[in-house]
Design an enzyme around this catalytic site. Structure first.
Site, PDB file in Angstrom:
ATOM      1  N   LYS A 141      63.261  90.887  21.249  1.00  0.00           N
ATOM      2  CA  LYS A 141      62.753  89.645  20.662  1.00  0.00           C
ATOM      3  C   LYS A 141      61.723  89.964  19.589  1.00  0.00           C
ATOM      4  O   LYS A 141      60.890  90.864  19.776  1.00  0.00           O
ATOM      5  CB  LYS A 141      62.128  88.797  21.782  1.00  0.00           C
ATOM      6  CG  LYS A 141      61.665  87.418  21.372  1.00  0.00           C
ATOM      7  CD  LYS A 141      61.095  86.668  22.585  1.00  0.00           C
ATOM      8  CE  LYS A 141      60.705  85.251  22.277  1.00  0.00           C
ATOM      9  NZ  LYS A 141      60.183  84.524  23.476  1.00  0.00           N
TER      10      LYS A 141
ATOM     11  N   SER B 165      62.448  80.188  24.329  1.00  0.00           N
ATOM     12  CA  SER B 165      62.377  80.669  22.967  1.00  0.00           C
ATOM     13  C   SER B 165      63.081  82.015  22.738  1.00  0.00           C
ATOM     14  O   SER B 165      63.264  82.407  21.586  1.00  0.00           O
ATOM     15  CB  SER B 165      60.912  80.811  22.560  1.00  0.00           C
ATOM     16  OG  SER B 165      60.261  81.760  23.368  1.00  0.00           O
TER      17      SER B 165
ATOM     18  N   SER C  57      60.864  80.973  28.819  1.00  0.00           N
ATOM     19  CA  SER C  57      61.592  81.464  27.641  1.00  0.00           C
ATOM     20  C   SER C  57      62.526  82.643  27.854  1.00  0.00           C
ATOM     21  O   SER C  57      63.284  82.975  26.957  1.00  0.00           O
ATOM     22  CB  SER C  57      60.608  81.817  26.530  1.00  0.00           C
ATOM     23  OG  SER C  57      60.215  80.642  25.882  1.00  0.00           O
TER      24      SER C  57
END
Ligand code: GLN
Length: 486
Positions: free
Chosen positions: A77, A152, A176
């Site tokens: 990420k 996310s 997330s």
């Protein structure tokens, strides 16, 4: 089609020299070229450095000294600092930020010989549940390209689901890792607060943030977790607890394990009946495997969303004060004076959701409102912690949905932040209490969208979560299905 392999399958082939790390990495890069135009999982690809790491991994395997992850292509990420590689956090304000150092998690992955293929898309500063708040692009759900992948860590989840990496790293402040894992049909673990180092993880809400792995199956998830977990002197909140061998704990069945099903979660507003049915069936499956399922109560559940959406923005408003156009990142060159430079840099650099959170957080912390909002929310947090403490007196694990509905259509909630916030109702509490939670596939909706089951446990009991999740996976085949993406 090597990109379709799981980590443990690939590992066997690498050790048997049936495939090289370079071939495996090339297959993953080819797959990205084939499908990522449609999915949009990556912000930055690291082709050259990935192939270099793969060559190094091949040498390490040849020398007979590989770790369980040597030569495995993994996505990260874009919120974890990677030395020399752009780290944007999905934000314009960090669009051209190149960190001078690696996050501890990155260091550990690299020491294990992992190949980092790229940095994945995310909601700006990890604020969001759909990836629609990324400043750069949409990520689409590989199971249905008209839907969100969750957020996310949506880019990481979509990349795993679409075989554009063998495993991925995400971060979880309120769901997330788990929620996108659930929406994309992969396995996502949010570890205990303090289990994984946050050094080099760009801060959103420091008392809630944790790094966690996403993978195609429980086994792979545990392999990644073993590498990234453990004490780090560079993170004062990281815990000294030893990291157990999660794989060793798999084989032991569920006989005698008591699993709690929170009564409050049954009557949640906005619950999709297909999700409740899948979770009820999962409870029955656990019982068939020997677990004893009992009803428990988490009475303060209805206040979790409100408490989180005061605490997280408050911490964010403080953490994001550092993006001022002076030290690093974007600076608006057109401002006439210093105050104007701050104002214009932050107005242009941050997207609307981040600005909303900064404004809410600053308000909640301001003199005169602190007691009414931040202090009150912290008190509610203590009650939520106590709820879990009480529940774990009568059970070892808790079962719940991950999200109230399967992945929703792109655009459905983006103009309505409150509805978006409400969809986090099942995941926020684990962050508020600091306990671990894992999402495993437990079914599909009538439209073929994946549904996730959440298993939560007491602090540092990840091994038990993995054991239950693995047993469940052995009894089902949801994790074996692939999205219809060609
Ligand atoms: N959806 C939640 C939020 O927007 C959680 C995000 C996260 O875990 N990073 O705050």
């Amino acid at each position: 089609m090597p990109h379709r392999l799981t980590i443990h399958q690939a590992r066997r082939l690498l050790l048997e020299k049936k495939i090289s790390a370079v071939e495996l990495t090339q297959a993953v890069l080819d797959r990205i070229r084939d499908v990522d135009e449609r999915v949009g999982a990556y912000i930055t690809l690291c082709e050259a450095s990935a192939l270099e790491q793969a060559r190094k991994a091949d040498r390490r395997i040849a020398s007979g000294d590989p770790s369980p992850l040597t030569g495995i292509p993994v996505a990260v990420k874009d919120i974890l600092c990677t030395r020399g590689i752009r780290t944007t956090c999905g934000s314009r304000i960090l669009e051209n930020f190149i960190p001078p150092y690696d996050a501890t998690v990155i260091q550990r992955l690299e020491a294990a010989g992992v190949v980092i293929v790229g940095k994945t898309n995310m909601d700006e500063f990890a604020m969001g549940s759909s990836n629609e708040y990324s400043a750069f692009k949409l990520t689409r759900n590989p199971w249905d390209l008209s839907r969100i992948p969750g957020g996310s860590s949506g880019g990481s989840a979509a990349a795993v689901a679409a075989d554009m990496c063998l495993g991925a790293i995400g971060s979880d402040t309120g769901g997330s890792v788990r929620q996108p894992a659930s929406h994309c049909g992969v396995v996502g673990m949010k570890p205990t607060y303090g289990r994984v180092s946050r050094f080099g993880l760009v801060a959103f809400a420091s008392s809630l943030d944790q790094v966690g792995p996403l993978a195609k199956c429980v086994h792979d998830n545990a392999l990644l977790m073993k590498v990234i977990a453990g004490h780090d002197p560079k993170d004062s909140t990281s815990a000294p607890e030893p990291v157990p061998d999660y794989i060793q704990a798999f084989g032991k069945g569920l006989d005698g394990v008591t699993i709690g099903v929170p009564a409050e979660y049954r009557s949640m507003e906005g619950m999709d009946p297909e999700v409740s049915d899948a979770v009820s069936t999962a409870v029955e499956t656990m019982e068939r495997m020997g677990a004893r399922c009992v009803e428990v109560s988490l009475p303060h559940t209805p206040y979790a969303v409100a408490a989180y959406y005061v605490i997280a923005p408050s911490e964010a408003s403080s953490n994001l004060a550092r993006y001022d156009g002076v030290k690093y990142g974007f600076r608006d060159p057109e401002a006439a004076d210093l105050a104007g430079m701050y104002r214009q840099t932050r107005s242009k650099g941050f997207g609307p959701e981040v600005q909303r959170r900064i404004i809410i957080g600053t308000y909640c912390l301001s003199a005169g409102y602190y007691d009414a909002y931040y202090r009150k929310a912290s008190q509610v947090r203590s009650l939520i912690i106590r709820d879990f403490k009480n529940a774990f007196e009568s059970c070892r694990l808790l079962l719940s949905p991950v999200a109230p509905t399967p992945a929703f259509p792109i655009g459905e909630k983006v103009e309505d932040p409150l509805t978006m916030y409400l969809s986090d109702v099942f995941t926020l509490s684990a962050n508020l209490a600091g306990i671990p939670g894992i999402s495993v596939p437990c079914g599909f909706s009538g439209q073929g969208l994946p549904i996730g089951l959440q298993i939560m446990g007491n602090h540092f009991d990840e091994a038990m979560l993995y054991r239950a999740a693995h047993q469940f996976e052995q009894a089902t085949d949801y994790h074996l299905k692939k999205p219809p993406l060609q």
